[in-house]
Design an enzyme around this catalytic site. Structure first.
Site, PDB file in Angstrom:
ATOM      1  N   ASP A 163       0.847  -1.181   0.000  1.00 18.17           N
ATOM      2  CA  ASP A 163       0.000   0.000   0.000  1.00 18.17           C
ATOM      3  C   ASP A 163       0.890   1.242   0.000  1.00 18.17           C
ATOM      4  O   ASP A 163       1.994   1.221   0.562  1.00 18.17           O
ATOM      5  CB  ASP A 163      -0.888  -0.005   1.248  1.00 18.17           C
ATOM      6  CG  ASP A 163      -1.941   1.087   1.194  1.00 18.17           C
ATOM      7  OD1 ASP A 163      -1.633   2.208   1.661  1.00 18.17           O
ATOM      8  OD2 ASP A 163      -3.054   0.833   0.706  1.00 18.17           O
ATOM      9  N   ARG A 210      -9.162   9.693  -3.473  1.00 18.79           N
ATOM     10  CA  ARG A 210      -8.201   8.586  -3.427  1.00 18.79           C
ATOM     11  C   ARG A 210      -6.836   9.027  -3.950  1.00 18.79           C
ATOM     12  O   ARG A 210      -5.793   8.666  -3.383  1.00 18.79           O
ATOM     13  CB  ARG A 210      -8.728   7.404  -4.244  1.00 18.79           C
ATOM     14  CG  ARG A 210      -7.786   6.216  -4.280  1.00 18.79           C
ATOM     15  CD  ARG A 210      -8.458   4.973  -4.846  1.00 18.79           C
ATOM     16  NE  ARG A 210      -9.055   5.209  -6.147  1.00 18.79           N
ATOM     17  CZ  ARG A 210      -9.670   4.271  -6.850  1.00 18.79           C
ATOM     18  NH1 ARG A 210      -9.794   3.050  -6.362  1.00 18.79           N
ATOM     19  NH2 ARG A 210     -10.190   4.546  -8.031  1.00 18.79           N
ATOM     20  N   CYS A 233      -5.527   8.883 -16.626  1.00 19.24           N
ATOM     21  CA  CYS A 233      -6.172   8.741 -17.929  1.00 19.24           C
ATOM     22  C   CYS A 233      -7.591   9.302 -17.831  1.00 19.24           C
ATOM     23  O   CYS A 233      -8.546   8.716 -18.331  1.00 19.24           O
ATOM     24  CB  CYS A 233      -6.171   7.292 -18.410  1.00 19.24           C
ATOM     25  SG  CYS A 233      -6.911   6.116 -17.275  1.00 19.24           S
TER      26      CYS A 233
END
Length: 470
Positions: A163, A210, A233
């Site tokens: 993570d 996020r 993107c």
């Protein structure tokens, strides 16, 4: 060929004030189903391509006139090229602008690395003394990342599965951090229309949150004066320029302007508050899909981790190491180490870094896995066959025809292969290694890894004889 296009509700309206967006030409381009095919050649294993044109912002990028069946091209499996969307190759242009080999070895983190396009791109740009850590957060995506980096063949690569918050303990460890952040995916609508089903303004907001969490978690790992390369993107301002403003507000970062040529069709933008430079790719303005990219430089010291050297590490077995040296080139430049029964090697400049990473992270690949020693014989690993350090002259090299190479990659029986030697055979196509086989008096045992073999039984022809879709 054109198709009716139905963008998600609110999508076009959300982009009306975004730099460079033109709703009419954007929609027309998405109605055209012909997306460009592009590849990036491995500079260390160059493959020939006919009927191509260069990707202007990447020296090793090529557009192909048609899409061949990459699955049935042995040179793809040998790591001679990577099939990559052209816009995403712009990271190469940014990296080469900020990276200077004269400054000494650098450590680079590709934080969200799978399936490996940007990692192999970064790897191509780095010197042997530099180190690349390719991290993938999602465990199930780590194998494809590892396989692609194995094919690329460099020895200075580590793959991890952590993570982003795990990297906060590596204070000031990296000189460059590349974050191709998880996003709402609107830049892929033309290439993957199914992505439209996942888009919503609410999802854009969740993605922005996020992205900010990921950036904040990994920020301490960037050294002072190090570079943060950020990309998505997504066309959404909230995930692009707004994130740049948030970064400049929360941290001591300065924008880096990247030189681009007008004829490339890239839209330069600046964030509203801090005027941070960003670079937008639209498929109606250039030959590629949607992308946003930016580069920032860290202007503060948030701590520096001291090198970690493991205590009570076992003494090297120099007798076994001497047995390994003939199988690799430039053995004096390598650090050999053992993991269970397997021997591995990495550039010796990275020993301290490797031990530090092993202490703080969960690693899935460290340098190159050479294989196991059975007495004085090496049982070679597949990684050794396709890596650049391999001393090919230490093995019997078996040159395969196209049909034989496909049979080998499928783990099928190889027809009409006349072998008069015994031992480990390095199976090659056009001089490029594909993997191992054990040569026996009456047969060969195929050691190509089962998990990456060609599964399709589709009849194929040698690349160049007929264009095929995957």
């Amino acid at each position: 060929m054109t198709n009716d296009i139905h963008f998600p509700k609110g999508f076009i309206d959300s982009l009306h004030n975004v730099p460079g967006f033109n709703a009419e030409t954007f929609t027309t381009t998405h109605q055209n189903s012909n997306t460009p095919t592009s590849v990036r050649v491995n500079p260390y294993k160059p493959a020939p391509f006919n009927h191509t044109q260069p990707v202007p912002w990447c020296n090793s990028g090529l557009y192909l006139d048609s899409r061949p069946s990459f699955t049935f091209d042995p040179l793809f499996h040998a790591g001679c090229y990577y099939v990559q969307e052209a816009s995403s190759m712009f990271i190469d242009h940014i990296l080469r602008h900020v990276y200077n080999k004269d400054y000494g070895p650098v450590k680079v983190l590709d934080l969200c690395a799978a399936p490996g396009g940007k990692s192999t791109l970064i790897s191509s740009a780095l010197a042997d003394e530099d180190l690349l850590v390719a991290n993938e957060i999602i465990k199930t995506r780590v194998p494809i990342l590892t396989d692609n980096l194995n094919r690329w063949g460099r020895t200075n690569v580590v793959v991890s599965n952590n993570d982003p918050k795990s990297f906060a303990r590596l204070k000031g460890f990296f000189d460059i951090i590349v974050i191709d952040a998880p996003c709402s995916g609107s830049g892929m609508f033309r290439k993957d229309p199914a992505a439209m089903d996942e888009w919503s303004e609410g999802n854009v907001a969740l993605c922005q949150q996020r992205q900010e969490r990921i950036l904040a978690d990994v920020y301490p790992a960037l050294t002072e004066d190090g570079y943060l390369i950020y990309s998505t993107c997504s066309y959404s301002y909230e995930e692009d320029e707004a994130v740049l403003d948030w970064l400049c507000e929360e941290f001591e970062l300065e924008t880096v302007q990247i030189p681009v040529q007008t004829e490339w069709g890239i839209i330069e933008s600046q964030s509203a508050t801090h005027k941070a430079w960003g670079y937008r790719f639209y498929p109606d303005k250039l030959k590629g899909e949607g992308l946003f990219a930016a580069c920032l430089r860290k202007r503060e010291n948030t701590g520096q981790l001291q090198s970690f050297r493991a205590k009570n590490s076992p003494k090297p077995n120099y007798k076994e190491i001497d047995l390994l040296k003939p199988y690799v080139n430039c053995s004096a430049d390598l650090y050999f180490f053992k993991l269970n029964e397997d021997w591995l090697a990495i550039n010796k400049h990275h020993r301290d870094s490797l031990e530090t990473l092993q202490h703080f992270l969960y690693l899935k690949k460290s340098g190159v896995r050479l294989g196991k020693l059975a007495g004085k014989e090496l049982i070679p690993d597949h990684e050794l066959a396709i890596c650049l350090m391999l001393n090919k002259d230490a093995f019997n090299q078996i040159e395969l025809t196209y049909d034989q190479a496909i049979a080998y990659l499928r783990r099928d029986n190889i027809e009409d292969l006349n072998i008069d030697t015994k031992g480990w055979g390095l199976m090659c196509y056009q001089g490029y290694p594909l993997g191992w086989a054990k040569l026996l008096p009456n047969r060969i045992n195929n050691y190509y890894p089962k998990e990456i073999r060609i599964m399709s039984q589709k009849q194929s022809q040698e690349p160049g004889t007929k264009s095929q879709d995957m």
